[in-house]
Design a protein around this motif. Structure first.
Motif, PDB file in Angstrom:
ATOM      1  N   ALA A   1     -13.237   8.302  28.466  1.00  0.00           N
ATOM      2  CA  ALA A   1     -13.160   6.857  28.214  1.00  0.00           C
ATOM      3  C   ALA A   1     -13.899   6.495  26.929  1.00  0.00           C
ATOM      4  N   PHE A   2     -15.091   7.040  26.748  1.00  0.00           N
ATOM      5  CA  PHE A   2     -15.829   6.760  25.514  1.00  0.00           C
ATOM      6  C   PHE A   2     -15.168   7.419  24.312  1.00  0.00           C
ATOM      7  N   ALA A   3     -14.557   8.591  24.524  1.00  0.00           N
ATOM      8  CA  ALA A   3     -13.828   9.229  23.430  1.00  0.00           C
ATOM      9  C   ALA A   3     -12.694   8.327  22.956  1.00  0.00           C
ATOM     10  N   ALA A   4     -11.964   7.742  23.913  1.00  0.00           N
ATOM     11  CA  ALA A   4     -10.858   6.846  23.554  1.00  0.00           C
ATOM     12  C   ALA A   4     -11.375   5.596  22.859  1.00  0.00           C
ATOM     13  N   LEU A   5     -12.448   5.010  23.398  1.00  0.00           N
ATOM     14  CA  LEU A   5     -13.016   3.785  22.814  1.00  0.00           C
ATOM     15  C   LEU A   5     -13.510   4.031  21.395  1.00  0.00           C
ATOM     16  N   ASP A   6     -14.309   5.072  21.228  1.00  0.00           N
ATOM     17  CA  ASP A   6     -14.898   5.330  19.912  1.00  0.00           C
ATOM     18  C   ASP A   6     -13.875   5.852  18.914  1.00  0.00           C
ATOM     19  N   ALA A   7     -12.918   6.639  19.400  1.00  0.00           N
ATOM     20  CA  ALA A   7     -11.858   7.114  18.508  1.00  0.00           C
ATOM     21  C   ALA A   7     -10.982   5.959  18.046  1.00  0.00           C
ATOM     22  N   GLY A   8     -10.802   4.968  18.928  1.00  0.00           N
ATOM     23  CA  GLY A   8     -10.011   3.809  18.536  1.00  0.00           C
ATOM     24  C   GLY A   8     -10.599   3.108  17.329  1.00  0.00           C
ATOM     25  N   ALA A   9     -11.931   3.019  17.286  1.00  0.00           N
ATOM     26  CA  ALA A   9     -12.584   2.397  16.127  1.00  0.00           C
ATOM     27  C   ALA A   9     -12.415   3.263  14.880  1.00  0.00           C
ATOM     28  N   LEU A  10     -12.544   4.571  15.043  1.00  0.00           N
ATOM     29  CA  LEU A  10     -12.405   5.466  13.894  1.00  0.00           C
ATOM     30  C   LEU A  10     -10.979   5.503  13.362  1.00  0.00           C
ATOM     31  N   ALA A  11     -10.013   5.235  14.233  1.00  0.00           N
ATOM     32  CA  ALA A  11      -8.614   5.264  13.814  1.00  0.00           C
ATOM     33  C   ALA A  11      -8.211   4.014  13.032  1.00  0.00           C
ATOM     34  N   LEU A  12      -9.055   2.998  13.052  1.00  0.00           N
ATOM     35  CA  LEU A  12      -8.760   1.788  12.293  1.00  0.00           C
ATOM     36  C   LEU A  12      -8.796   2.074  10.795  1.00  0.00           C
ATOM     37  N   ALA A  13      -8.115   1.236  10.046  1.00  0.00           N
ATOM     38  CA  ALA A  13      -8.229   1.321   8.593  1.00  0.00           C
ATOM     39  C   ALA A  13      -9.682   1.065   8.206  1.00  0.00           C
ATOM     40  N   GLU A  14     -10.128   1.703   7.141  1.00  0.00           N
ATOM     41  CA  GLU A  14     -11.532   1.616   6.728  1.00  0.00           C
ATOM     42  C   GLU A  14     -11.989   0.167   6.574  1.00  0.00           C
TER      43      GLU A  14
ATOM     44  N   ALA B   1     -10.796  -2.563   8.026  1.00  0.00           N
ATOM     45  CA  ALA B   1     -10.881  -3.236   9.318  1.00  0.00           C
ATOM     46  C   ALA B   1     -12.120  -2.790  10.085  1.00  0.00           C
ATOM     47  N   ARG B   2     -12.412  -1.490  10.041  1.00  0.00           N
ATOM     48  CA  ARG B   2     -13.585  -0.986  10.749  1.00  0.00           C
ATOM     49  C   ARG B   2     -14.867  -1.546  10.152  1.00  0.00           C
ATOM     50  N   ALA B   3     -14.929  -1.612   8.823  1.00  0.00           N
ATOM     51  CA  ALA B   3     -16.116  -2.162   8.163  1.00  0.00           C
ATOM     52  C   ALA B   3     -16.303  -3.630   8.517  1.00  0.00           C
ATOM     53  N   THR B   4     -15.198  -4.376   8.581  1.00  0.00           N
ATOM     54  CA  THR B   4     -15.278  -5.795   8.933  1.00  0.00           C
ATOM     55  C   THR B   4     -15.819  -5.974  10.346  1.00  0.00           C
ATOM     56  N   ASP B   5     -15.344  -5.137  11.278  1.00  0.00           N
ATOM     57  CA  ASP B   5     -15.830  -5.208  12.657  1.00  0.00           C
ATOM     58  C   ASP B   5     -17.325  -4.934  12.731  1.00  0.00           C
ATOM     59  N   GLU B   6     -17.777  -3.901  12.034  1.00  0.00           N
ATOM     60  CA  GLU B   6     -19.185  -3.535  12.094  1.00  0.00           C
ATOM     61  C   GLU B   6     -20.076  -4.594  11.436  1.00  0.00           C
ATOM     62  N   GLU B   7     -19.573  -5.202  10.372  1.00  0.00           N
ATOM     63  CA  GLU B   7     -20.359  -6.225   9.674  1.00  0.00           C
ATOM     64  C   GLU B   7     -20.449  -7.527  10.459  1.00  0.00           C
ATOM     65  N   MET B   8     -19.595  -7.660  11.486  1.00  0.00           N
ATOM     66  CA  MET B   8     -19.606  -8.881  12.282  1.00  0.00           C
ATOM     67  C   MET B   8     -20.969  -9.139  12.914  1.00  0.00           C
ATOM     68  N   TRP B   9     -21.708  -8.071  13.191  1.00  0.00           N
ATOM     69  CA  TRP B   9     -23.019  -8.227  13.829  1.00  0.00           C
ATOM     70  C   TRP B   9     -24.036  -8.851  12.885  1.00  0.00           C
ATOM     71  N   THR B  10     -23.847  -8.679  11.583  1.00  0.00           N
ATOM     72  CA  THR B  10     -24.754  -9.309  10.613  1.00  0.00           C
ATOM     73  C   THR B  10     -24.154 -10.562  10.000  1.00  0.00           C
ATOM     74  N   SER B  11     -22.827 -10.570   9.842  1.00  0.00           N
ATOM     75  CA  SER B  11     -22.196 -11.718   9.194  1.00  0.00           C
ATOM     76  C   SER B  11     -21.993 -12.896  10.134  1.00  0.00           C
ATOM     77  N   THR B  12     -21.886 -12.626  11.443  1.00  0.00           N
ATOM     78  CA  THR B  12     -21.613 -13.697  12.407  1.00  0.00           C
ATOM     79  C   THR B  12     -22.702 -13.803  13.470  1.00  0.00           C
TER      80      THR B  12
ATOM     81  N   PRO C   1     -23.086  -0.690  16.101  1.00  0.00           N
ATOM     82  CA  PRO C   1     -22.121   0.176  15.408  1.00  0.00           C
ATOM     83  C   PRO C   1     -22.117   1.618  15.926  1.00  0.00           C
ATOM     84  N   HIS C   2     -23.055   1.964  16.806  1.00  0.00           N
ATOM     85  CA  HIS C   2     -23.142   3.328  17.327  1.00  0.00           C
ATOM     86  C   HIS C   2     -22.569   3.401  18.735  1.00  0.00           C
ATOM     87  N   SER C   3     -22.148   4.596  19.124  1.00  0.00           N
ATOM     88  CA  SER C   3     -21.587   4.794  20.456  1.00  0.00           C
ATOM     89  C   SER C   3     -22.671   4.713  21.526  1.00  0.00           C
TER      90      SER C   3
END
Length: 257
Positions: free
Chosen positions: A161-174, A176-187, A211-213
């Motif tokens: 389950a965690f492999a699927a969750l974390d791989a899903g984030a890694l499979a995003l375009a760079e 999109a993934r950066a935008t998601d991670e920056e949400m914790w500081t930008s929002t 941003p970490h698993s």
């Protein structure tokens, strides 16, 4: 109807491909992993795989009954790579933790393949070897079979389950993934404390953590609980054995002098 897979011996008699490569099931799986990495899940087709191998797409059906059969082989390969990167120490908790992290890492190394295979049961030899290893660790540690199966179920599903969750984030375009991670500081970090006091109070910690698993933390929680169960069972067994010895009558005390 699925096409019949050609026996191993018949495959080996095939001539090399146009590129001079002698096909094998393992080569096809590894090439499929590369195609997935380059083109994503929807890009893995028999035609594209045949092109990557320098072979007619129909050749694939000498090795696999269909694309779903190939998907199972890809899942088996990821499980097999995890086992290849793991070694036993004889200490059940450390061994399970290391194997769980190896499984998680194996899937994250191929995030597109993880999205395709984490929910599948392949029934193939290398996957079976992983399952046998997990159950062997638990049963050898002293867990009763009912508990061992329950913990195996929780352990493997948690890892996948965690492999699927974390791989899903890694499979995003760079981007999109950066935008998601920056949400914790930008929002999140800018939310007003008046309306969101708990988020505001922990914003710095959230930005560092999210941003970490969470897999290692949750895995340790599962293993801590398992260790507590085993210790309790062993303690109860020891107490029962001691009580049995105390209650055993001493026949010598009743013998006539």
């Amino acid at each position: 109807m699925a096409k019949q897979v050609v026996p191993e011996g018949a495959r080996r008699r095939r001539r090399p491909t146009r590129a001079g490569t002698v096909l094998s099931e393992r080569l096809i799986v590894h090439t499929a992993l590369r195609v997935l990495r380059e083109h994503g899940v929807t890009g893995l087709t028999a035609r594209r795989l045949g092109t990557a191998l320098g072979a007619d797409p129909s050749t694939l059906y000498r090795y696999f009954a269909g694309m779903d059969d190939l998907t199972r082989a890809i899942g088996e390969e990821l499980m097999g790579q995890a086992l290849d990167n793991w070694s036993a120490t004889g200490e059940w908790r450390a061994d399970l933790r290391a194997l769980g992290l190896a499984i998680h890492s194996s899937y994250l190394a191929h995030p597109q393949a993880a999205a395709l295979t984490t929910s599948r049961v392949t029934g193939r030899p290398r996957e079976i070897a992983v399952d046998e290893t997990i159950l062997g660790i638990l049963r050898t540690a002293g867990f009763p079979d009912t508990t061992a199966v329950r913990l195996y179920h929780a352990f493997i599903d948690l890892s996948l389950a965690f492999a699927a969750l974390d791989a899903g984030a890694l499979a995003l375009a760079e981007e999109a993934r950066a935008t998601d991670e920056e949400m914790w500081t930008s929002t999140y970090a800018r939310l007003p404390a008046e309306s969101y006091p708990h988020i505001a109070a922990t914003a710095r910690l959230l930005a560092a953590r999210m941003p970490h698993s969470a897999y290692p933390v949750v895995l340790d929680t599962l293993l801590d609980d398992a260790a507590a169960q085993l210790a309790a069972a062993q303690s109860a067994a020891a107490a029962g054995e001691q009580s049995g010895r105390r209650e055993k009558p001493d026949n010598r005390a009743t013998e006539d002098p």
